[in-house]
Design a protein around this motif. Structure first.
Motif, PDB file in Angstrom:
ATOM      1  N   MET A 210     -16.926 -32.831   5.283  1.00 49.13           N
ATOM      2  CA  MET A 210     -15.763 -31.966   5.453  1.00 49.13           C
ATOM      3  C   MET A 210     -15.659 -30.932   4.344  1.00 49.13           C
ATOM      4  O   MET A 210     -14.753 -30.100   4.354  1.00 49.13           O
ATOM      5  CB  MET A 210     -14.490 -32.805   5.514  1.00 49.13           C
ATOM      6  CG  MET A 210     -14.414 -33.691   6.746  1.00 49.13           C
ATOM      7  SD  MET A 210     -12.896 -34.657   6.769  1.00 49.13           S
ATOM      8  CE  MET A 210     -13.077 -35.567   8.291  1.00 49.13           C
ATOM      9  N   LEU A 211     -16.545 -30.993   3.362  1.00 51.87           N
ATOM     10  CA  LEU A 211     -16.594 -30.023   2.280  1.00 51.87           C
ATOM     11  C   LEU A 211     -15.206 -29.809   1.679  1.00 51.87           C
ATOM     12  O   LEU A 211     -14.523 -30.769   1.338  1.00 51.87           O
ATOM     13  CB  LEU A 211     -17.203 -28.713   2.789  1.00 51.87           C
ATOM     14  CG  LEU A 211     -18.629 -28.821   3.323  1.00 51.87           C
ATOM     15  CD1 LEU A 211     -19.082 -27.483   3.912  1.00 51.87           C
ATOM     16  CD2 LEU A 211     -19.593 -29.274   2.240  1.00 51.87           C
ATOM     17  N   SER A 212     -14.755 -28.575   1.537  1.00 47.56           N
ATOM     18  CA  SER A 212     -13.456 -28.304   0.923  1.00 47.56           C
ATOM     19  C   SER A 212     -12.307 -28.827   1.773  1.00 47.56           C
ATOM     20  O   SER A 212     -11.192 -29.019   1.268  1.00 47.56           O
ATOM     21  CB  SER A 212     -13.282 -26.797   0.685  1.00 47.56           C
ATOM     22  OG  SER A 212     -13.341 -26.079   1.908  1.00 47.56           O
ATOM     23  N   SER A 213     -12.552 -29.090   3.054  1.00 44.92           N
ATOM     24  CA  SER A 213     -11.495 -29.593   3.926  1.00 44.92           C
ATOM     25  C   SER A 213     -11.186 -31.064   3.679  1.00 44.92           C
ATOM     26  O   SER A 213     -10.237 -31.598   4.260  1.00 44.92           O
ATOM     27  CB  SER A 213     -11.879 -29.388   5.395  1.00 44.92           C
ATOM     28  OG  SER A 213     -11.937 -28.018   5.719  1.00 44.92           O
ATOM     29  N   GLU A 214     -11.951 -31.722   2.842  1.00 46.18           N
ATOM     30  CA  GLU A 214     -11.667 -33.118   2.510  1.00 46.18           C
ATOM     31  C   GLU A 214     -10.268 -33.262   1.931  1.00 46.18           C
ATOM     32  O   GLU A 214      -9.540 -34.223   2.215  1.00 46.18           O
ATOM     33  CB  GLU A 214     -12.699 -33.648   1.506  1.00 46.18           C
ATOM     34  CG  GLU A 214     -12.657 -35.150   1.301  1.00 46.18           C
ATOM     35  CD  GLU A 214     -13.229 -35.902   2.490  1.00 46.18           C
ATOM     36  OE1 GLU A 214     -12.443 -36.522   3.226  1.00 46.18           O
ATOM     37  OE2 GLU A 214     -14.456 -35.867   2.676  1.00 46.18           O
ATOM     38  N   GLN A 418      -8.362 -26.509  -8.791  1.00 51.89           N
ATOM     39  CA  GLN A 418      -8.857 -27.551  -9.694  1.00 51.89           C
ATOM     40  C   GLN A 418      -8.462 -28.936  -9.189  1.00 51.89           C
ATOM     41  O   GLN A 418      -9.229 -29.897  -9.296  1.00 51.89           O
ATOM     42  CB  GLN A 418      -8.311 -27.343 -11.110  1.00 51.89           C
ATOM     43  CG  GLN A 418      -8.943 -28.269 -12.155  1.00 51.89           C
ATOM     44  CD  GLN A 418     -10.449 -28.095 -12.246  1.00 51.89           C
ATOM     45  OE1 GLN A 418     -10.939 -26.993 -12.442  1.00 51.89           O
ATOM     46  NE2 GLN A 418     -11.193 -29.189 -12.082  1.00 51.89           N
ATOM     47  N   VAL A 419      -7.272 -29.039  -8.604  1.00 52.35           N
ATOM     48  CA  VAL A 419      -6.837 -30.311  -8.030  1.00 52.35           C
ATOM     49  C   VAL A 419      -7.781 -30.721  -6.896  1.00 52.35           C
ATOM     50  O   VAL A 419      -8.168 -31.883  -6.777  1.00 52.35           O
ATOM     51  CB  VAL A 419      -5.386 -30.208  -7.506  1.00 52.35           C
ATOM     52  CG1 VAL A 419      -4.974 -31.497  -6.795  1.00 52.35           C
ATOM     53  CG2 VAL A 419      -4.429 -29.917  -8.652  1.00 52.35           C
ATOM     54  N   VAL A 420      -8.168 -29.749  -6.074  1.00 56.11           N
ATOM     55  CA  VAL A 420      -9.087 -30.004  -4.959  1.00 56.11           C
ATOM     56  C   VAL A 420     -10.438 -30.479  -5.478  1.00 56.11           C
ATOM     57  O   VAL A 420     -11.003 -31.459  -4.975  1.00 56.11           O
ATOM     58  CB  VAL A 420      -9.260 -28.736  -4.100  1.00 56.11           C
ATOM     59  CG1 VAL A 420     -10.354 -28.925  -3.058  1.00 56.11           C
ATOM     60  CG2 VAL A 420      -7.940 -28.368  -3.430  1.00 56.11           C
ATOM     61  N   ASP A 421     -10.963 -29.793  -6.481  1.00 60.94           N
ATOM     62  CA  ASP A 421     -12.253 -30.181  -7.058  1.00 60.94           C
ATOM     63  C   ASP A 421     -12.176 -31.585  -7.656  1.00 60.94           C
ATOM     64  O   ASP A 421     -13.091 -32.409  -7.478  1.00 60.94           O
ATOM     65  CB  ASP A 421     -12.683 -29.183  -8.129  1.00 60.94           C
ATOM     66  CG  ASP A 421     -13.085 -27.835  -7.550  1.00 60.94           C
ATOM     67  OD1 ASP A 421     -13.358 -27.776  -6.334  1.00 60.94           O
ATOM     68  OD2 ASP A 421     -13.118 -26.848  -8.311  1.00 60.94           O
ATOM     69  N   ASN A 422     -11.096 -31.851  -8.389  1.00 64.87           N
ATOM     70  CA  ASN A 422     -10.932 -33.168  -9.001  1.00 64.87           C
ATOM     71  C   ASN A 422     -10.844 -34.260  -7.942  1.00 64.87           C
ATOM     72  O   ASN A 422     -11.416 -35.349  -8.109  1.00 64.87           O
ATOM     73  CB  ASN A 422      -9.671 -33.201  -9.875  1.00 64.87           C
ATOM     74  CG  ASN A 422      -9.819 -32.379 -11.140  1.00 64.87           C
ATOM     75  OD1 ASN A 422     -10.906 -31.953 -11.506  1.00 64.87           O
ATOM     76  ND2 ASN A 422      -8.710 -32.160 -11.825  1.00 64.87           N
ATOM     77  N   LYS A 443      -4.587 -40.507 -10.105  1.00 66.72           N
ATOM     78  CA  LYS A 443      -5.104 -39.324 -10.804  1.00 66.72           C
ATOM     79  C   LYS A 443      -4.850 -38.050  -9.983  1.00 66.72           C
ATOM     80  O   LYS A 443      -4.470 -37.007 -10.530  1.00 66.72           O
ATOM     81  CB  LYS A 443      -6.603 -39.485 -11.073  1.00 66.72           C
ATOM     82  CG  LYS A 443      -6.955 -40.478 -12.180  1.00 66.72           C
ATOM     83  CD  LYS A 443      -8.468 -40.623 -12.294  1.00 66.72           C
ATOM     84  CE  LYS A 443      -8.858 -41.554 -13.425  1.00 66.72           C
ATOM     85  NZ  LYS A 443      -8.581 -40.934 -14.749  1.00 66.72           N
ATOM     86  N   THR A 444      -5.068 -38.125  -8.680  1.00 67.62           N
ATOM     87  CA  THR A 444      -4.847 -36.957  -7.821  1.00 67.62           C
ATOM     88  C   THR A 444      -3.380 -36.539  -7.857  1.00 67.62           C
ATOM     89  O   THR A 444      -3.056 -35.349  -7.984  1.00 67.62           O
ATOM     90  CB  THR A 444      -5.262 -37.272  -6.372  1.00 67.62           C
ATOM     91  OG1 THR A 444      -6.663 -37.581  -6.346  1.00 67.62           O
ATOM     92  CG2 THR A 444      -4.994 -36.083  -5.460  1.00 67.62           C
TER      93      THR A 444
END
Length: 454
Positions: A210-214, A418-422, A443-444
């Motif tokens: 799902m890439l960035s859609s995760e 940054q939240v998405v990447d983390n 953490k999220t």
């Protein structure tokens, strides 16, 4: 204070663009003339004066080809207007845009998605051009105009199309693995069980990455599926804090995803990096049975798979409970905007009006960016839809009938990237045994909450 777009149930719910379908980064130039569905718009770009515009967008190769063809039609109708166009993959587009923002040289006409608030100072509202008739909104309903307005009612752009998320899948693969096809009320447990069984029986991924859609799936959609419709959201409507109180509401999805990566039913980051656009997604290459898609992407992958002798279907999103909220909404795929840096704002606005309203233009575009917001254009295209396009139209009609919150926040707070990447990194840390799913949820939540405590 940053403007906020909070619209009714036809608005976007997610914080990232629906149409972040990648294509190889590229740029090109061409001449283009101007026509539009209104006399005022035609007048804005006609005459002897030479008008030069710059336009840019991101997307798949199919989008590039269709948009270029539309621009060429524009040129043939109004040879005094020339458009230099550039097209990119999603990531490359915003890398370039940030450079242009810093130098006050943003393209005259530019495509924006759900992260438009980061660039709102560079968007010239269309209100004056609507009032003068340069931009024709007579064929667009108020509901479809509101999805690209701010809370003060300023028209920031015109939507490129209505859209929603779904799960594309190969029914033949489900049948071969002995797995029942998705229903309109299937759950995330059903989804995980199907993915795992397909992997075990066929030796392929149950679902593509799902890439960035995760983050959209596991945070925006998943959280909104708890409780009653509209009771929970990842961020609150005012964008001043979180829209839910218990970080552990994130845990089940994180655990499910980590487990599916561990057992090979879902790609790990290394495998996921091989997917560069929707056209080489693992579902398309036959290496997965399902993938997350925006509805406007479906006709493209349907056609590719049809050429392989395969027929795809499009399922609604899984739910936490069969009878719980769907978490789905109808939203704007992207919008075309006029740049504050443009020296030709009126001509740029006229082009946008033509792009969204002209039947001949949209006969070329074929709803690739989403179902057209102009009622007449939508009805015309629907009557001539291909198999894949008809599935897209039927899917949007179905999702439109789901119960949805009255109001939804479509904005992203500063720092969300940054939240998405983390978030994705935390899932991998769960896979690697470095942290638990419960810790990843904490953490999220803490990362997201910190955005409001700066």
């Amino acid at each position: 204070m940053k403007k906020k777009l909070i619209a009714a149930s036809m608005a976007a719910a997610m914080t990232l663009s629906l149409a972040a379908c990648g294509g190889s980064g590229a740029s090109s130039t061409a001449s283009a003339g101007d026509t539009t569905s209104t006399a005022a718009s035609t007048e804005a770009a006609s005459g002897d004066e030479q008008i030069n515009l710059r336009m840019a967008w991101w997307g798949s190769q199919d989008r590039h080809d269709k948009t270029i063809a539309a621009i060429e039609l524009y040129e043939s109708l109004n040879p005094n207007v020339k458009i230099e166009y550039e097209y990119y993959s999603f990531d490359d587009y915003f890398t370039k845009l940030k450079t242009l923002v810093a130098s006050d040289q943003v393209w005259d006409v530019f495509q924006m998605g759900g992260n438009f608030p980061m660039y709102i100072d560079k968007i010239c509202p269309l209100d004056d051009y609507i009032a003068s008739g340069v931009v024709d909104t007579s064929g667009i309903t108020d509901a479809n105009l509101k999805i690209t307005q701010d809370t003060e009612g300023h028209q920031l752009g015109l939507s490129n199309g209505l859209n929603s998320y779904g799960i594309a899948y190969d029914p033949a693969m489900f049948a071969e693995a002995g797995v029942a096809e998705p229903t309109d009320d299937w759950t995330w447990d059903d989804y995980a069980n199907a993915a795992n069984t397909i992997h075990d029986k066929l030796g392929i991924y149950g679902c593509s990455s799902m890439l960035s859609s995760e983050f959209i799936a596991g945070c925006s959609v998943y959280i909104s599926q708890y409780g009653n419709v509209g009771e929970n959201s990842f961020f609150n409507l005012d964008l001043t804090g979180m829209g839910f109180d218990d970080a552990q509401m994130l845990t089940p999805y994180i655990q499910m995803r980590a487990d599916s990566i561990k057992n090979g039913a879902y790609p790990d980051p290394g495998a996921a990096s091989e997917i560069t656009n929707i056209e080489n997604d693992f579902l398309v290459t036959g290496e997965a049975a399902m993938t997350w898609v925006a509805a406007n992407q479906f006709p493209t992958i349907y056609n590719v798979c049809q050429e392989q002798g395969r027929t795809l279907k499009l399922a609604t999103l899984p739910r936490i409970k069969n009878d719980g909220p769907s978490g789905a909404v109808i939203q704007s795929s992207q919008m075309l905007c006029v740049s504050q840096d443009s020296a030709q704002k009126e001509a740029a606005a006229a082009f946008i009006s033509w792009f969204e309203n002209d039947p001949d233009c949209n006969n070329i575009l074929q709803g690739e960016r989403g179902i057209p917001v102009n009622t007449t254009v939508r009805e015309t295209l629907s009557a001539k839809a291909t198999e894949g396009q008809q599935i897209m139209y039927d899917f949007i009609d179905k999702v439109s009938n789901f119960e949805m919150p009255e109001k939804i926040n479509v904005l992203s707070p500063d720092g969300q990237d940054q939240v998405v990447d983390n978030y994705r990194n935390y899932i991998q840390q769960v896979v690697d045994g470095q942290i638990t799913a419960e810790e990843a949820a904490d953490k999220t939540y803490a990362d997201a909450e910190a955005l409001f405590n700066k």
